[in-house]
Enzyme design. Sequence first.
Site, short mmCIF file in Angstrom:
data_model
loop_
_atom_site.label_atom_id
_atom_site.label_comp_id
_atom_site.label_asym_id
_atom_site.label_seq_id
_atom_site.Cartn_x
_atom_site.Cartn_y
_atom_site.Cartn_z
N HIS A 112 27.64 120.37 76.02
CA HIS A 112 29.08 120.43 75.77
C HIS A 112 29.72 119.04 75.86
O HIS A 112 30.88 118.90 76.24
CB HIS A 112 29.75 121.38 76.78
CG HIS A 112 29.30 122.80 76.64
ND1 HIS A 112 29.61 123.79 77.55
CD2 HIS A 112 28.53 123.42 75.68
CE1 HIS A 112 29.06 124.94 77.18
NE2 HIS A 112 28.40 124.73 76.05
N TYR A 113 28.97 118.03 75.50
CA TYR A 113 29.50 116.67 75.56
C TYR A 113 30.58 116.47 74.50
O TYR A 113 30.60 117.14 73.46
CB TYR A 113 28.38 115.63 75.40
CG TYR A 113 27.42 115.87 74.26
CD1 TYR A 113 27.75 115.51 72.96
CD2 TYR A 113 26.18 116.46 74.48
CE1 TYR A 113 26.88 115.72 71.91
CE2 TYR A 113 25.29 116.68 73.42
CZ TYR A 113 25.66 116.30 72.14
OH TYR A 113 24.79 116.52 71.10
#
Length: 591
Positions: A526-527
């Site tokens: 989820h960067y």
Amino acid sequence: MALKLFLFALLLCLPTSLSSSASKGKEQKLKFNPYRYTFIDKASSFASSSSSSFSSNGRDFSYDYIVIGGGTAGCPLAATLSRNFSVLVLERGGVPFTNANVSFLRNFHIGLADTSPSSASQAFVSTDGVYNARARVLGGGSCINAGFYSRADAEFVKRAGWDPKLVNESYPWVEREIVHQPKLTLWQKALRDSLLEVGVRPFNGYTYDHVYGTKVGGTIFDRFGRRHTAAELLAYANPQKLRVLIYATVQKIVFDTSGTRPRVTGVIFKDEKGNQHQALLSNRKGSEVILSSGAIGSPQMLMLSGIGPKRELQRLKIPVVLENEHVGKGMADNPMNTILVPSKQPIEQSLIQTVGITKMGVYVEASTGFGQSPESIHTHYGVMSNKNELYSTIPPKQRRPQAYVARNKYQLREAFNGSFILEKLAYPISRGHLSLVNTNVDDNPSVTFNYFSHPVDLQRCVEAIRLVSKVVTSNRFLNYTQCDKQNVHKMLSLSVKANINLRPKQLNDTKSMAQFCKDTVVTIWHYHGGCLVGKVVRPNRKVIGVNRLRVIDGSTFSESPGTNPQATVMMMGRYMGVKILRERLGNKAGV
């Protein structure tokens, strides 16, 4: 198994739209199309060219919009824009439709562990020593993620400055096509009941909404375990105005710098044969190149094209088009830690279905049936990989050199029977950066996330581990696993010894939960960040300081929306497409 394969083949053969003759009731012979849609083709079909020159034919002359990256945002964006304008999508990977590692839930871990050049996922390791992946396939991250679908909360929409009415129209546009209600496995039910037992209340049932308590969310896996990706949102497109090229690797964006501001004129890309092409942007007012290459690819492409920190560009002898020190800055990843929970019960495979949304800013989820013994967790992607199934099924002569990295000194063991209970920080304060290693777009840039560099993040992780410890020792959980109540520190030690990242371990300090957080941090992909609003782009996602260029993807986020971002990233593609059409056409947009 035979029935599933037959259904899969049948689905691939179904036409996406009826021709005019079919609409008149005439019979048409079904023809297998591995690309599913008629507007998808290999990059080499663009025009005949050589590696040293560019050429175009009438069809390839110019486009109203060129979208770089057919991913989670790029597909819904392109489909929407094509309702009124000509659109070219350039995707560096292949299609997901005939890729079994993408299409079936049971192969989730295999797709991530595949480090071959043709894999739908491209592995990288951040400088923090954490294994990670970026998508390399039409449909983007929706093709390699855990499939969970949950919307952003209302406050995120408000902070983004979005129109709530259009947001609430754009989410269902996605959901109608690819989102399903999961059939809860027994383990996911046990997690649900255990979260409620330890106080993560109320139970909000099955919902897409982001609300405090415990809930069951949507999934992009159907009841047969088949994945539905953002690529299927292309079904909304106008096939007469959309062209999607796969294996089309954009090398740089081309600018006209003769005026007062740099002006985008097109892009240069290479096809699957290594030949170069130039795609031109129409001279019509409003035409744009739109970067949708994700939080790794978009800042990388801006810098390769001459937009970024001056010193960074000069170091690699990249001509400076526009100096912007903020490109590649503000990178963040939501740190995740896991506890391995053994079970005496047979385990059914499941990915994220149940989630606990806490007021402390922590999410609790579970993955089951993809586990393995601690001694076997040495492949890329640690807790989500399974070397036993992947590695042993590839004949030795076909194993690529990458397959031996960090693996060859370990013996294969039986799979771990149990679950991974996951906790993820919602809003990490720690920030990192991205920088170029070289000028080869195929190579990963250097990425640093600085996990737990801010003490508040570390303290929240400690609180999260305490909560998860209560969950795995709750009566509901023990009743399901049929295991004796275990010492929490023994379970933490088991997780530390699993070697799920490349960070140095403090094996003698398993009683310190803060040290556990540092030792066992992994990613859940989820960067975000690198092209932040107000720094690199304006709220309308137009790149500051240049004309005819936008960035529409997760690189513009300063925080990851909801428990899992894919719902909001796909919604944003639709939302921004509608906004652009309405800005350009007003009431004539028809969307």
